[in-house]
Design a protein around this motif. Structure first.
Motif, PDB file in Angstrom:
ATOM      1  N   LEU A 150       0.824  -1.211   0.000  1.00 41.05           N
ATOM      2  CA  LEU A 150       0.000   0.000   0.000  1.00 41.05           C
ATOM      3  C   LEU A 150       0.858   1.261   0.000  1.00 41.05           C
ATOM      4  O   LEU A 150       0.560   2.234  -0.710  1.00 41.05           O
ATOM      5  CB  LEU A 150      -0.933  -0.006   1.215  1.00 41.05           C
ATOM      6  CG  LEU A 150      -2.051  -1.059   1.206  1.00 41.05           C
ATOM      7  CD1 LEU A 150      -2.791  -1.055   2.534  1.00 41.05           C
ATOM      8  CD2 LEU A 150      -3.011  -0.802   0.046  1.00 41.05           C
ATOM      9  N   TRP A 151       1.919   1.255   0.808  1.00 41.15           N
ATOM     10  CA  TRP A 151       2.826   2.416   0.836  1.00 41.15           C
ATOM     11  C   TRP A 151       3.470   2.644  -0.519  1.00 41.15           C
ATOM     12  O   TRP A 151       3.613   3.783  -0.976  1.00 41.15           O
ATOM     13  CB  TRP A 151       3.888   2.209   1.912  1.00 41.15           C
ATOM     14  CG  TRP A 151       4.912   3.297   1.944  1.00 41.15           C
ATOM     15  CD1 TRP A 151       4.800   4.522   2.522  1.00 41.15           C
ATOM     16  CD2 TRP A 151       6.211   3.263   1.336  1.00 41.15           C
ATOM     17  NE1 TRP A 151       5.948   5.251   2.334  1.00 41.15           N
ATOM     18  CE2 TRP A 151       6.835   4.506   1.606  1.00 41.15           C
ATOM     19  CE3 TRP A 151       6.918   2.309   0.602  1.00 41.15           C
ATOM     20  CZ2 TRP A 151       8.108   4.812   1.171  1.00 41.15           C
ATOM     21  CZ3 TRP A 151       8.187   2.604   0.167  1.00 41.15           C
ATOM     22  CH2 TRP A 151       8.780   3.847   0.442  1.00 41.15           C
ATOM     23  N   MET A 153       2.212   1.821  -3.462  1.00 39.51           N
ATOM     24  CA  MET A 153       1.217   2.290  -4.427  1.00 39.51           C
ATOM     25  C   MET A 153       0.893   3.768  -4.245  1.00 39.51           C
ATOM     26  O   MET A 153       0.730   4.496  -5.236  1.00 39.51           O
ATOM     27  CB  MET A 153      -0.056   1.449  -4.293  1.00 39.51           C
ATOM     28  CG  MET A 153       0.107  -0.005  -4.709  1.00 39.51           C
ATOM     29  SD  MET A 153      -1.371  -0.992  -4.371  1.00 39.51           S
ATOM     30  CE  MET A 153      -2.559  -0.188  -5.446  1.00 39.51           C
ATOM     31  N   TRP A 154       0.830   4.238  -3.004  1.00 36.52           N
ATOM     32  CA  TRP A 154       0.385   5.608  -2.756  1.00 36.52           C
ATOM     33  C   TRP A 154       1.522   6.601  -2.582  1.00 36.52           C
ATOM     34  O   TRP A 154       1.312   7.804  -2.747  1.00 36.52           O
ATOM     35  CB  TRP A 154      -0.504   5.638  -1.507  1.00 36.52           C
ATOM     36  CG  TRP A 154      -1.774   4.881  -1.683  1.00 36.52           C
ATOM     37  CD1 TRP A 154      -2.090   3.662  -1.172  1.00 36.52           C
ATOM     38  CD2 TRP A 154      -2.914   5.283  -2.456  1.00 36.52           C
ATOM     39  NE1 TRP A 154      -3.339   3.270  -1.566  1.00 36.52           N
ATOM     40  CE2 TRP A 154      -3.880   4.255  -2.352  1.00 36.52           C
ATOM     41  CE3 TRP A 154      -3.217   6.413  -3.217  1.00 36.52           C
ATOM     42  CZ2 TRP A 154      -5.112   4.325  -2.986  1.00 36.52           C
ATOM     43  CZ3 TRP A 154      -4.453   6.487  -3.844  1.00 36.52           C
ATOM     44  CH2 TRP A 154      -5.385   5.447  -3.720  1.00 36.52           C
ATOM     45  N   VAL A 155       2.730   6.123  -2.248  1.00 38.64           N
ATOM     46  CA  VAL A 155       3.839   7.044  -1.979  1.00 38.64           C
ATOM     47  C   VAL A 155       5.009   6.805  -2.929  1.00 38.64           C
ATOM     48  O   VAL A 155       5.490   7.736  -3.592  1.00 38.64           O
ATOM     49  CB  VAL A 155       4.309   6.914  -0.510  1.00 38.64           C
ATOM     50  CG1 VAL A 155       5.504   7.833  -0.244  1.00 38.64           C
ATOM     51  CG2 VAL A 155       3.174   7.241   0.443  1.00 38.64           C
ATOM     52  N   PRO A 158       4.370   7.299  -7.084  1.00 42.50           N
ATOM     53  CA  PRO A 158       4.375   8.706  -7.540  1.00 42.50           C
ATOM     54  C   PRO A 158       5.755   9.354  -7.483  1.00 42.50           C
ATOM     55  O   PRO A 158       6.108  10.132  -8.381  1.00 42.50           O
ATOM     56  CB  PRO A 158       3.400   9.386  -6.573  1.00 42.50           C
ATOM     57  CG  PRO A 158       2.483   8.299  -6.149  1.00 42.50           C
ATOM     58  CD  PRO A 158       3.330   7.081  -6.061  1.00 42.50           C
ATOM     59  N   THR A 189      10.192  -0.939  -9.180  1.00 46.89           N
ATOM     60  CA  THR A 189       9.433  -0.677  -7.952  1.00 46.89           C
ATOM     61  C   THR A 189       9.425  -1.898  -7.042  1.00 46.89           C
ATOM     62  O   THR A 189       9.599  -1.788  -5.823  1.00 46.89           O
ATOM     63  CB  THR A 189       7.999  -0.269  -8.302  1.00 46.89           C
ATOM     64  OG1 THR A 189       8.013   0.834  -9.212  1.00 46.89           O
ATOM     65  CG2 THR A 189       7.231   0.115  -7.056  1.00 46.89           C
ATOM     66  N   VAL A 265       2.763  -4.344  -6.805  1.00 44.28           N
ATOM     67  CA  VAL A 265       3.503  -3.250  -7.456  1.00 44.28           C
ATOM     68  C   VAL A 265       4.241  -3.660  -8.723  1.00 44.28           C
ATOM     69  O   VAL A 265       4.725  -2.792  -9.446  1.00 44.28           O
ATOM     70  CB  VAL A 265       4.512  -2.623  -6.464  1.00 44.28           C
ATOM     71  CG1 VAL A 265       3.799  -2.061  -5.253  1.00 44.28           C
ATOM     72  CG2 VAL A 265       5.580  -3.626  -6.035  1.00 44.28           C
TER      73      VAL A 265
END
Length: 338
Positions: A150-151, A153-155, A158, A189, A265
């Motif tokens: 989750l980290w 994907m969101w941090v 990007p 990633t 990811v």
């Protein structure tokens, strides 16, 4: 009328009875010790045999479960690159490629960071900060894999798309490793996430190994006029190199088998592309993604054979690790290289 009192043995008679009692107790104790030794010997043998039996049972079940795919594709399954469940065509090369490349990227990132953390904590860190850094480093291993996903994907993604990928394409794009469109979900990633996840394993084991190096090695290097860096490089790291190899291999084993965070990811695309910015698939992630969707026995058998391939790759990696350790430690005493 007086009652005669029983006479107690004295002198040699008393000594003989005491000696007999002691002899009986000694024989009983010796017999009990032999029984305990035999029972303990049998117990540890059972434990050792169980470990071997578990590994053999896993291998047997993987081979048995993948017999349909083995019968249809043979060993070409491990050399083919086509994965089409609709047409019944399966090949494991894209998943082996994605697993090895993402794990290699993770090692390239994690090894220098882990060694740097371990050396700093053991050789340079103030005593009051040592425990805090050790705890925070090991805390990374306690974070669930889904949180890492989750980290990322969101941090992380990007940040890679906006800043890191353009810089790498500008400086290293000529290598072809960082060419093509940047989608974020890629082997690069996945490698970064795996690096973060294996840093606690490599650094903690390396730290314990460095602390086990005799302090006399450090004092001898400094007494000969070595600088602090030369003392660490020659007196510490050289004596601990075999153990450091073992720590790296343990980290690699974690990277090869990681599933959830990588699945979230890596992009999940069965292709072989040179660019690290391209999506890919790993052996663990394809099993996790598609096993519940397998519609026929051949499809299921092919996925189980992917698990067999992962098992074989893990075995080969460990054999390679033993060969690397042997090339480093041959000709040196085992105690000196520990």
């Amino acid at each position: 009328m007086s009652v005669a009192q029983p006479q107690q043995p004295t002198g040699p008679a008393l000594s003989g009875r005491v000696g007999a009692d002691v002899s009986v107790v000694s024989r009983r104790s010796s017999r009990a010790s032999r029984v305990a030794d035999v029972a303990f010997h049998a117990l540890v043998w059972v434990c050792a045999v169980c470990v071997v039996a578990i590994v053999g049972f896993i291998l047997l079940q993987l081979i048995k479960g993948s017999d349909l795919a083995l019968a249809k594709f043979g060993w070409k399954f491990f050399t083919g690159s086509d994965w089409d469940p609709v047409q019944g065509s399966f090949g494991a090369v894209p998943f082996i490629y994605g697993t090895l490349v993402s794990s290699l990227v993770a090692l390239v990132i994690a090894i220098p960071l882990s060694l740097g953390v371990a050396v700093f904590i053991t050789e340079m860190c103030p005593r009051w900060l040592r425990g805090i850094l050790s705890y925070l480093t090991e805390l990374l291993a306690a974070i669930p894999a889904v949180i890492y996903g989750l980290w990322a994907m969101w941090v992380l993604i990007p940040l890679i798309v906006r800043y890191l990928a353009p810089a790498l394409q500008k400086t290293l794009g000529w290598t072809g490793l960082f060419a093509g469109p940047v989608q974020g979900f890629s082997m690069f990633t996945a490698g970064i996430i795996l690096a973060i996840m294996i840093i606690p394993i490599i650094s903690s084991i390396t730290r314990e190994i460095l602390m086990a190096v005799p302090h006399q090695q450090r004092e001898a290097a400094l007494a000969l006029g070595a600088t602090r860096w030369e003392m660490i490089r020659v007196g510490v790291l050289r004596n601990a190199r075999a153990g450091i190899f073992g720590a790296i291999i343990l980290g690699l084993g974690r990277a090869l088998g990681e599933t959830m965070a990588v699945t979230m990811v890596i992009g999940n695309s069965p292709q072989i592309v040179k660019s690290l910015f391209a999506p890919a698939y790993t052996m663990a992630s394809v099993i996790a993604n598609e096993f519940s969707e397998a519609t026929d026995d051949l499809y299921t058998s092919a996925l189980i054979e992917i698990g067999l391939a992962l098992f074989v790759v893990t075995i080969l990696v460990n054999i390679l690790a033993q060969l690397l350790i042997w090339t480093v430690t041959r000709g040196t005493p085992r105690r000196a290289s520990a």
